[in-house]
Structures are given as C-alpha cells and as structure tokens.
Design a protein around this motif. Structure first.
Motif, PDB file in Angstrom:
ATOM      1  N   LEU A 165       0.837  -1.200   0.000  1.00 60.30           N
ATOM      2  CA  LEU A 165       0.000   0.000   0.000  1.00 60.30           C
ATOM      3  C   LEU A 165       0.872   1.250   0.000  1.00 60.30           C
ATOM      4  O   LEU A 165       0.594   2.213  -0.713  1.00 60.30           O
ATOM      5  N   GLU A 176       1.959   1.799  -3.436  1.00 58.25           N
ATOM      6  CA  GLU A 176       0.857   2.360  -4.229  1.00 58.25           C
ATOM      7  C   GLU A 176       0.722   3.863  -3.969  1.00 58.25           C
ATOM      8  O   GLU A 176       0.590   4.660  -4.900  1.00 58.25           O
ATOM      9  N   ILE A 199      -8.698  -1.793   3.974  1.00 54.46           N
ATOM     10  CA  ILE A 199      -7.624  -1.260   3.135  1.00 54.46           C
ATOM     11  C   ILE A 199      -6.351  -2.087   3.322  1.00 54.46           C
ATOM     12  O   ILE A 199      -5.493  -2.110   2.443  1.00 54.46           O
ATOM     13  N   ALA A 202      -6.303  -2.886  -0.732  1.00 49.22           N
ATOM     14  CA  ALA A 202      -5.174  -2.053  -1.154  1.00 49.22           C
ATOM     15  C   ALA A 202      -5.141  -1.924  -2.674  1.00 49.22           C
ATOM     16  O   ALA A 202      -4.813  -0.865  -3.212  1.00 49.22           O
TER      17      ALA A 202
END
Length: 128
Positions: free
Chosen positions: A34, A37, A90, A96
C-alpha cells in the motif's frame, strides 16, 4: 509485468493511510504494498476528486469477469471491518489494490486457497 494503472488518492485518505502504515510497519506485507501504491498516486483534495474514483469509505460495485456476477463492497479502515460481508479493509490485499482506481478499471482479486478472480469496477458511490 503489466504497467500499473495510475491512481488518484484523496489527500485526506493519504494522510490517514500514511499514519496507519507507520503504525503497522513491518507487520504487514499489504501495508508495504500500500505504501508503494501511495508513493505513485496523484493526490487531490477529496472535494476535487473526480466522480467514479475509489476513495476510503466508497461503495464499489464490481462485475466478476469470470462468472458475470455483480457484487458491492465498501472500502474501510481495519477497525471498521465488523464482520459484515460487504466491507473490505484497506489492509486486505484486494482493498489495497482497489484504492484510487476508477470505473472501468480491472483488478485481480486474491482468493484464499483458490485462483484469483478478475473484477471490473462498474460503479463507485462515495459516502459524504
């Protein structure tokens, strides 16, 4: 490896998620992914987010491209997952993966013990 789709993330979500990632640093491979990202995300204030982009607390409608079935989930923070079927944290791999994507984007959704399924985002409803 395929090019990663560009993602747009609300600044407010980015700030909360950065704090969350710091809290779970080293405890979660998903948090590490994550963080990666978020590092490539285009940040915008929540008020300026384009329609149809997945933000935290969005309700996301999917088409399962393998079966043709439709489903809807809410993308939530880990403490908001209360056992309800239609909430995805998440910090789950699929959660994610969907942050910052928009209507028309497709993702591979990891399935425990099975091959991943292929989902296309067909609707996003942002909670006010």
């Amino acid at each position: 490896m395929a090019d990663l789709p560009s993602i747009i993330v609300a600044e407010e979500d980015y700030n909360r998620l950065s704090t969350l990632i710091e809290r779970v640093a080293g405890q979660s491979d998903v948090a590490d992914g994550l963080e990666e990202e978020l590092s490539r995300a285009d940040l915008k204030p929540l008020a300026e987010m384009p329609e149809g982009v997945v933000t935290m607390n969005s309700r996301v409608r999917f088409l399962n491209e393998d079966s043709g079935a439709e489903n809807e989930v809410a993308l939530v923070y880990p403490h908001e997952v209360d056992g309800a079927d239609h909430k995805v944290s998440i910090l789950a791999p699929a959660g994610a993966a969907m942050l910052g994507l928009s209507i028309g984007s497709s993702i591979e959704w990891p399935m425990r013990g099975r091959k991943p399924i292929h989902l296309k985002i067909i609707g996003v409803t942002r909670n006010a």
